[in-house]
Design a protein around this motif. Structure first.
Motif, PDB file in Angstrom:
ATOM      1  N   LYS A  96       0.878  -1.173   0.000  1.00 10.37           N
ATOM      2  CA  LYS A  96       0.000   0.000   0.000  1.00 10.37           C
ATOM      3  C   LYS A  96       0.916   1.224   0.000  1.00 10.37           C
ATOM      4  CE  LYS A  96      -3.727  -2.353   2.475  1.00 10.37           C
ATOM      5  NZ  LYS A  96      -4.563  -2.384   3.703  1.00 10.37           N
ATOM      6  N   ILE A  97       0.786   2.031  -1.043  1.00  5.30           N
ATOM      7  CA  ILE A  97       1.716   3.142  -1.268  1.00  5.30           C
ATOM      8  C   ILE A  97       0.942   4.450  -1.324  1.00  5.30           C
ATOM      9  CG2 ILE A  97       3.409   4.105  -2.875  1.00  5.30           C
ATOM     10  CD1 ILE A  97       3.923   1.237  -3.863  1.00  5.30           C
ATOM     11  N   ILE A  98       1.461   5.472  -0.652  1.00  9.47           N
ATOM     12  CA  ILE A  98       0.890   6.817  -0.758  1.00  9.47           C
ATOM     13  C   ILE A  98       1.923   7.730  -1.404  1.00  9.47           C
ATOM     14  CG2 ILE A  98       1.583   7.381   1.626  1.00  9.47           C
ATOM     15  CD1 ILE A  98      -0.860   9.278   1.698  1.00  9.47           C
ATOM     16  N   ILE A  99       1.479   8.494  -2.392  1.00  8.69           N
ATOM     17  CA  ILE A  99       2.347   9.448  -3.076  1.00  8.69           C
ATOM     18  C   ILE A  99       1.862  10.848  -2.729  1.00  8.69           C
ATOM     19  CG2 ILE A  99       3.243  10.241  -5.302  1.00  8.69           C
ATOM     20  CD1 ILE A  99       2.626   7.456  -6.403  1.00  8.69           C
ATOM     21  N   ILE A 100       2.699  11.614  -2.065  1.00  8.07           N
ATOM     22  CA  ILE A 100       2.342  12.974  -1.649  1.00  8.07           C
ATOM     23  C   ILE A 100       3.059  13.955  -2.564  1.00  8.07           C
ATOM     24  CG2 ILE A 100       2.351  14.626   0.257  1.00  8.07           C
ATOM     25  CD1 ILE A 100       2.543  12.249   2.181  1.00  8.07           C
ATOM     26  N   GLY A 101       2.291  14.701  -3.326  1.00  9.52           N
ATOM     27  CA  GLY A 101       2.861  15.642  -4.291  1.00  9.52           C
ATOM     28  C   GLY A 101       2.785  15.092  -5.695  1.00  9.52           C
ATOM     29  N   LEU A 102       1.906  15.652  -6.515  1.00  7.86           N
ATOM     30  CA  LEU A 102       1.681  15.115  -7.865  1.00  7.86           C
ATOM     31  C   LEU A 102       2.041  16.140  -8.931  1.00  7.86           C
ATOM     32  CD1 LEU A 102      -1.694  13.262  -7.249  1.00  7.86           C
ATOM     33  CD2 LEU A 102       0.592  12.268  -7.384  1.00  7.86           C
TER      34      LEU A 102
END
Length: 810
Positions: free
Chosen positions: A30-36
């Motif tokens: 489970k991965i969260i990417i902050i800043g797109l």
């Protein structure tokens, strides 16, 4: 092995590049990417191809969230969640807790990155079952920065992703410690502290066994083991193989690794890095624009922590200027590289705490006309597969070739096939059968509708010289050695800039060629499986040796056969002059014998005759040749060669009730039928093949006793054609043929059979590609293009080898 249809064969694709176990681990993440921003978007795109269980997208701009979510859906990600919030939001850490890995992209805040790292470490200490990790990465113009913290005690299961293979032992001393020497032809790649297993040693049998023992490296061909003084004397033979023992990698805290990076190689790197850190410190203190002098003062203080006194103020000023720009090539390169670091969170490959690359010191001065120069380019991209499409995509993002007299030409004669799906996200089921160049043109113009794009759907050849002359810059996006050499010749002849690359899995080498500069065009990248012919032809002791043998047999049977047939038709007597009465029947005699019969006037090549030929080929390879080998090297001879690692083979008699044997007949018959364009659809039915085989009472072709050809008239009515390896059906048959040959050969030598996905990896060795590596290669191309257009810059080639943690610019 049941073969149902050509479609079934074509859909058998190479397993994910990183291996089955790694793919399964990734699919549980489970991965969260902050800043797109652009960097976050590219990383999300890459990791989505590995199908993690959950990707959560977090950004304060709803438009970015929608854009990224839409992109990921094209990769069929199992679950996507979106969070519209700022990284400064108080709830952000509680969101982070619900994920295994946090990726922070282009959030220019040291404090936030450090706070996430500290928070995860505190939570991990409460739950010792597994680590949680954070990757913080940013790009600043021509500068790339990445820090990883996977916690204390992070377990690495496979340090380099390379399959270990045995080395031949030539001596072991009776001493304290015992010194093991291996054959000098292939140096080992061991490190002190590694564990190895030893087997098949004669004399000093005490070292044989399944237990792993630690070693200390002495030289590239020697290492020490335990006390061996009282062991039996070493006599002969023996194999030693690395045992990959999981080890713990203790990450520094992010707050420590940021101020004590261990990857800065040059004084220029340290000046640029100090400037970046100074800017980030000021951004955490105030939202107001920083003055240049403020940044210089803090950068100098950071620089002094490296105990150096060669601070270059001009380089610092240039860094400040470039930090304010966005460079899409840098983002492309760095997104690919950071995505590979995400893969390392599964425990495959040794991770890197800090990675830093800068190209600022390569550039003399900024050029305000760089955008106009990009817009005015006349560029030619040869090949529109994964690499070629990524070149075209980068050009569209940089808004190149938009001036009236400029253009980007895409040259490729191929279409989108099943095996190309997944090499670039532009290729999907809706594009099957379409020209690759058309797909690239259509997608690029969706990104930048002012680009001038031409498409040439011809095959690159000597006739393409006319097209090369019309362009200033050539991008070689193909791996074929012959074509790459021809591209270089034409580029050099007409004083063109050339970008050349070769990719194999997780290894790549790229070159920049100025006008009139001759490049060293590499045919292949280094392969650890290079072994002598005697080993894989007569004395295989590893399954990979059987793959190498199978590939050679395939080439002789289906490629060499067509080449020989052409030679036969051009000069029959010249081709047959070396036949004579064979003492040893080899591939040449078999081909000449079959060609001579097929070419006789009036000969009718039927499916039944091809089935008979396939059966006799089986008997030739797996029974006749093994018996010949045992006659040449008797097992009861006084000086027996079957010692040490050499395994005594056993012939395998053909059995029509053995489905592995029948499958070989099916595959071989289908391939021979393809050569002669004969309908063989009935062969897909095992019952039909078994029935035909059981009806055969004698050998029609008599391959084991080929007759000396007699001078009679001949006909070209049965002339074969080369197999088209761009065709999905042929590629599927090719892989299945290698798989069948390999495992029957393994049976001969009592070796472990190889699963289909591994055979695919070896069989298509020079065709392994993936979007992540394409992104890195094309990023380099874009960076070097920018530097060339700036003028007076230091141009560099790139070498990347993920297995050995190498990313260098030479």
């Amino acid at each position: 092995m049941q073969i149902q249809s050509f479609d079934e064969l074509a859909t058998e694709k190479e397993l994910k590049l990183f291996g089955k176990t790694t793919a399964q681990k990734f699919q549980r993440l489970k991965i969260i990417i902050i800043g797109l921003s652009s960097l976050g978007l590219e990383i999300a795109k890459h990791i989505s191809t590995q199908q993690p269980e959950l990707i959560t997208l977090c950004d304060q701009q709803s438009q970015r969230l929608k854009q990224c979510e839409q992109l990921l859906k094209t990769n069929n990600v199992t679950q996507i969640e979106t969070l519209e919030m700022s990284y400064k939001d108080n709830e952000i850490l509680s969101k982070v807790d619900k994920h295994d890995l946090t990726i922070i992209c282009d959030i220019q805040s040291l404090n936030f990155a450090i706070s996430v790292s500290e928070h995860l470490r505190q939570n991990s200490s409460k739950n010792q079952k597994y680590n949680k990790g954070v990757i913080w990465t940013c790009t600043f113009g021509f500068i790339c920065l990445k820090f990883s913290d996977f916690g204390q005690g992070f377990k690495v299961f496979d340090r380099d992703g390379v399959q270990p293979f045995p080395y031949h032992i030539t001596n072991i001393t009776n001493s304290n410690p015992g010194i093991v020497k291996i054959h000098e032809s292939i140096p080992h790649n061991y490190k002190t502290g590694d564990f190895v297993r030893i087997s098949n040693v004669e004399g000093m049998t005490q070292v044989n066994g399944p237990e792993a023992r630690p070693i200390k490296v002495i030289s590239p061909t020697e290492f020490s083991i335990e006390y061996t003084q009282h062991y039996n004397k070493y006599l002969a033979g023996g194999l030693v193989q690395l045992t990959k023992v999981p080890f713990k990698y203790h990450f520094q805290k992010l707050s420590e690794s940021i101020y004590k990076p261990n990857t800065l190689k040059t004084n220029e790197d340290k000046i640029v890095y100090s400037t970046v850190i100074a800017n980030l410190q000021l951004l955490d203190q105030t939202t107001k624009p920083q003055s240049e002098q403020e940044i210089i003062n803090i950068a100098l203080a950071v620089y002094k922590t490296f105990d150096l006194d060669q601070f270059d103020v001009q380089l610092c000023q240039k860094t400040i200027k470039f930090m304010q720009t966005t460079k899409y090539p840098v983002i492309s390169l760095w997104a690919g590289y950071c995505s590979l670091e995400v893969v390392k969170f599964t425990g495959k490959f040794t991770p890197l705490e800090c990675s830093f690359i800068q190209f600022v010191s390569d550039i003399d001065s900024d050029d305000q006309q760089i955008k106009v120069k990009l817009q005015s380019l006349n560029a030619l991209v040869i090949g529109s597969g994964g690499t070629g499409c990524e070149v075209v995509r980068l050009f569209s993002l940089m808004e190149c070739c938009t001036q009236p007299n400029s253009k980007l030409t895409i040259l490729d004669d191929d279409i989108v096939r099943k095996y190309t799906l997944g090499t670039h996200y532009w290729f999907n089921s809706s594009t099957l059968g379409k020209a690759k160049a058309d797909v690239a043109q259509e997608q690029a113009q969706l990104l930048c509708n002012t680009m001038n794009i031409d498409v040439d759907k011809s095959k690159f050849s000597e006739k393409s010289e006319i097209i090369v002359k019309q362009h200033d810059i050539i991008f070689s996006a193909i791996n074929n050695q012959t074509s790459r050499l021809l591209i270089q010749q034409q580029a050099q002849k007409h004083n063109k800039i050339l970008f050349d690359q070769i990719l194999n899995g997780l290894k790549a080498y790229t070159q920049f060629g100025k006008p009139n500069q001759q490049l060293q065009i590499q045919e292949t990248l280094k392969n650890v499986y290079n072994v002598d012919q005697d080993t894989y032809k007569k004395f295989p002791y590893l399954p990979i040796h059987c793959v190498l043998w199978a590939k050679e047999v395939f080439d002789n049977s289906f490629v060499g056969f067509v080449t020989d047939f052409q030679k036969f038709l051009q000069d029959r007597n010249g081709y047959l002059q070396n036949f004579d009465e064979p003492d040893v029947v080899d591939n040449y005699h078999i081909r000449a014998h079959v060609i001579n019969r097929i070419s006789k006037p009036g000969f009718n090549l039927t499916l039944d005759k091809i089935l008979s030929l396939s059966k006799e080929l089986y008997e030739f390879h797996f029974e006749f040749k093994i018996n010949e080998l045992l006659k040449k090297y008797p097992t009861d001879a006084l000086e027996c060669v079957w010692t040490g690692y050499k395994k005594i083979p056993q012939p395998i008699k053909f059995d029509s009730n053995n489905m592995d044997h029948v499958a070989y007949i099916q595959i071989t018959t289908l391939l021979i039928s393809k050569l002669f364009n004969i309908n063989a659809s009935a062969v897909f039915k095992q019952e039909y093949v078994i029935d035909k085989l059981q009806q055969m009472t004698e050998n029609y072709w008599n391959l084991t006793n080929p007759l000396v050809p007699t001078p009679v008239e001949y006909s070209s009515q049965n002339k074969p054609q080369f197999l088209n390896f761009d065709d999905d059906q042929v590629r599927g048959l090719y892989v299945r043929c290698i798989h069948s040959l390999t495992n029957l050969r393994c049976k001969n030598y009592n070796l472990q059979p190889i699963p289909l996905y591994k055979v695919q990896k070896y069989a298509l060795e020079m065709h392994r590609s993936n979007p992540i590596m394409h992104s890195i290669i094309v990023g380099w191309m874009g960076i070097e293009l920018n530097k060339y257009l700036y003028g007076n810059c230091k141009q560099r080639n790139m070498h990347i080898d993920i297995n050995n943690n190498i990313l260098e610019f030479i």
